[in-house]
Design an enzyme around this catalytic site. Structure first.
Site, PDB file in Angstrom:
ATOM      1  N   GLU A   1       0.796  -1.243   0.000  1.00 63.64           N
ATOM      2  CA  GLU A   1       0.000   0.000   0.000  1.00 63.64           C
ATOM      3  C   GLU A   1       0.821   1.282   0.000  1.00 63.64           C
ATOM      4  OE1 GLU A   1      -2.778  -0.001   3.190  1.00 63.64           O
ATOM      5  OE2 GLU A   1      -4.019  -1.531   2.268  1.00 63.64           O
TER       6      GLU A   1
ATOM      7  N   GLU B   1      -5.885  -8.271   1.263  1.00 56.55           N
ATOM      8  CA  GLU B   1      -6.552  -7.821   2.497  1.00 56.55           C
ATOM      9  C   GLU B   1      -7.998  -7.497   2.185  1.00 56.55           C
ATOM     10  OE1 GLU B   1      -4.748  -4.572   4.753  1.00 56.55           O
ATOM     11  OE2 GLU B   1      -2.745  -5.357   4.352  1.00 56.55           O
TER      12      GLU B   1
HETATM   13  C1  BGP Z   1      -4.403  -1.499   5.565  1.00 58.96           C
HETATM   14  C2  BGP Z   1      -3.082  -1.956   6.120  1.00 58.96           C
HETATM   15  C3  BGP Z   1      -3.169  -2.874   7.282  1.00 58.96           C
HETATM   16  C4  BGP Z   1      -4.349  -2.637   8.193  1.00 58.96           C
HETATM   17  C5  BGP Z   1      -5.623  -2.321   7.453  1.00 58.96           C
HETATM   18  C6  BGP Z   1      -6.760  -1.852   8.312  1.00 58.96           C
HETATM   19  O1  BGP Z   1      -4.266  -0.210   5.068  1.00 58.96           O
HETATM   20  O2  BGP Z   1      -2.318  -2.582   5.130  1.00 58.96           O
HETATM   21  O3  BGP Z   1      -1.936  -2.882   7.920  1.00 58.96           O
HETATM   22  O4  BGP Z   1      -4.064  -1.826   9.255  1.00 58.96           O
HETATM   23  O5  BGP Z   1      -5.433  -1.360   6.450  1.00 58.96           O
HETATM   24  O6  BGP Z   1      -6.629  -0.489   8.579  1.00 58.96           O
HETATM   25  P1  BGP Z   1      -6.911   0.136   9.965  1.00 58.96           P
HETATM   26  O7  BGP Z   1      -6.022  -0.580  10.921  1.00 58.96           O
HETATM   27  O8  BGP Z   1      -6.597   1.579   9.830  1.00 58.96           O
HETATM   28  O9  BGP Z   1      -8.359  -0.097  10.227  1.00 58.96           O
END
Ligand code: BGP
Length: 471
Positions: free
Chosen positions: A164, A376
């Site tokens: 990302e 993800e």
């Molecule tokens: C993505 C990342 C993750 C994770 C996820 C959820 O952007 O790759 O590491 O954190 O988002 O985001 P958040 O923790 O802000 O809800």
């Protein structure tokens, strides 16, 4: 018959800083997140990953749970400063041993490892030399990648370089919410260019290493929809696609930046500056697959009036974030607005599964038959506990709808090869602490980080054994 091909990789994902803890254990060096999260006020209620969920010490117990869940693959990241405490030079063998043991433990249970080389925890020493704004960081990254190929490449077939770019560069250099907390779009563009250079050179090194595997890149997949049919809203939405999607996918899947946007940024700010050889390096090192991280869509409108600061909801109090009417945007370009008919999470992220089908098909339309992994996808929520059981029905609903969306895309011809819900276990959310839960496994912070299976654990188990048919 299942829409999902035989051998489809049903998995789950995590990232080093969010699960491992052991932030100074056995010779690990500090990362930019270790430093940033210790700054007063930088994160939600001062939460940090010093201990996280102590996966560093409990990985065998965690892998046993992965095996019980039936996972075919596990996506995790390597903490660069655990292997190279100052980013380059002397190797910390204890760090190598940790990942080597983790990989062996996964393989013992027939779980295919998928390694992310960079999930944001840059060695602090490299930040002090300029971080991603310095080209030397890209050189150090390639040496670090080579070290990983040498030590783990005999056992690991699935690799991705970066997670990302839009988030660690966007928040690191535009909003300032992540380290190094800069707010300067021109510096963001140059830092981002060095990430693409590092990626392409690491892909070249991967191919030279002779590993029989695949190497890819992981991006956020964020669909944009114009708020109305008015030409200015349609144009604003197309521009958001250009910046959030094409700018970040074209260099790794086409080997070049989108020409029109490149001309604009170069005339506006004089960036990205190419060093001799950069253009060829990008062109000659297209990656093998693309990883898509999908959470939400954004509704977009024209923004003639002015910049609006990001009002992020980090508390989980619905209505406190920018999607709740407080708009986020850039003057003259676009802004993100609330969808009046949208369904939102407690963190004001719009739930829109159709966006996953559409997004996958848009990638296929622009980049051809590139293999896709959904690296993800998940629901952040404060899970209800009823009579001692974690009853995360909302998560089950969310995942069920998104699995159906992937099945639709596969039926329309997309080559999707795996699904990694975020996350395997409850973990640290960078800016939202431990209260924003995503896992199949609950971690009880009041009971020495004891693990407990959630309702979704047993549900996902059935999804996997039925290859996605029973959901
Ligand atoms: C993505 C990342 C993750 C994770 C996820 C959820 O952007 O790759 O590491 O954190 O988002 O985001 P958040 O923790 O802000 O809800």
């Amino acid at each position: 018959m299942s829409a999902f091909p035989d051998g489809f990789l049903w998995g789950a994902a995590t990232a080093a800083y969010q699960v491992e803890g052991g932030y100074q254990a056995d010779g690990k060096g500090p990362s930019i997140w270790d430093e940033f999260a210790h700054r007063p006020g930088a994160t939600y209620q001062g939460t940090n990953g010093d201990v996280a969920v102590d996966h560093y010490h409990r990985f065998r117990e965690d892998v046993a749970l992965m095996a019980e869940l039936g996972m075919k693959s596990y996506r995790f990241s390597i903490a660069w400063p655990r292997l190279l405490p100052t980013g380059r030079g002397e190797v910390n063998e204890a760090g190598i041993a940790f990942y080597s043991d983790l990989i062996d433990e996964l393989l013992k249970h027939q779980i295919e490892p998928m390694i992310t080389l960079y999930h944001w925890d840059l060695p602090l020493a490299l930040q002090q030399e300029g971080g991603w704004e310095a080209r030397t960081t890209a050189d150090a990254f390639v040496d670090y990648a080579r070290l990983c190929y040498q030590r783990f490449g005999d056992r690991v077939k699935l690799w991705s370089t970066f997670n990302e770019t839009v988030v660690f560069i966007g928040h690191g250099y535009i909003t300032g919410a992540h380290p190094p907390a800069v707010q300067d779009p021109a510096r963001a563009v140059q830092a981002c260019h060095h990430v693409f250079v590092a990626h392409a050179a690491a892909v070249a090194a991967f191919r030279q290493s002779g590993i029989s595997g695949q190497i890819g890149f992981v991006n956020v997949l964020q669909p944009h929809t114009p708020r109305s049919n008015a030409p200015e809203d349609v144009a604003a939405s197309a521009l958001a696609d250009g910046i959030y999607t094409h700018w970040l996918y074209d260099p790794v899947l086409k080997g070049e930046y989108p020409a029109e946007l490149l001309a604009k940024t170069q005339s506006l700010w004089g960036v990205p500056r190419f060093a001799p050889g950069d253009a060829d390096l990008l062109r000659n090192n297209i990656c093998d697959f693309i990883g898509l991280n999908f959470y939400k869509r954004e509704m977009v409108a024209a923004n003639p009036h002015g910049d609006t600061q990001l009002t992020a909801n980090h508390s989980g109090t619905r209505g406190s974030g920018h999607q709740a009417g407080k708009e986020f945007g850039f003057k003259g370009l676009f802004k993100f607005v609330r969808n009046p008919d949208g369904v939102y999470t407690d963190w004001d992220w719009e739930i829109y599964p159709q966006g996953l089908t559409d997004g996958i098909l848009a990638i296929k339309a622009r980049y051809g038959d590139v293999p896709i992994y959904i690296t993800e996808n998940g629901l952040g929520a404060k899970d209800p506990i009823i009579d001692g059981e974690v009853v995360d029905d909302d998560r089950i609903d969310y995942l069920r709808q998104h699995i159906a969306a992937i099945a639709d895309a596969i039926e329309q011809g997309a080559d999707v090869r795996g699904y990694y819900p975020w996350s395997f276990i409850d973990l640290l959310s960078w800016l939202n602490g431990y209260q924003k839960q995503y896992g199949f496994v609950y971690v009880d912070h009041a009971r020495a980080l004891a693990r407990q299976r959630k309702k979704s654990f047993f549900w996902y188990q059935k999804v996997i054994t039925s290859n996605g048919e029973q959901r």
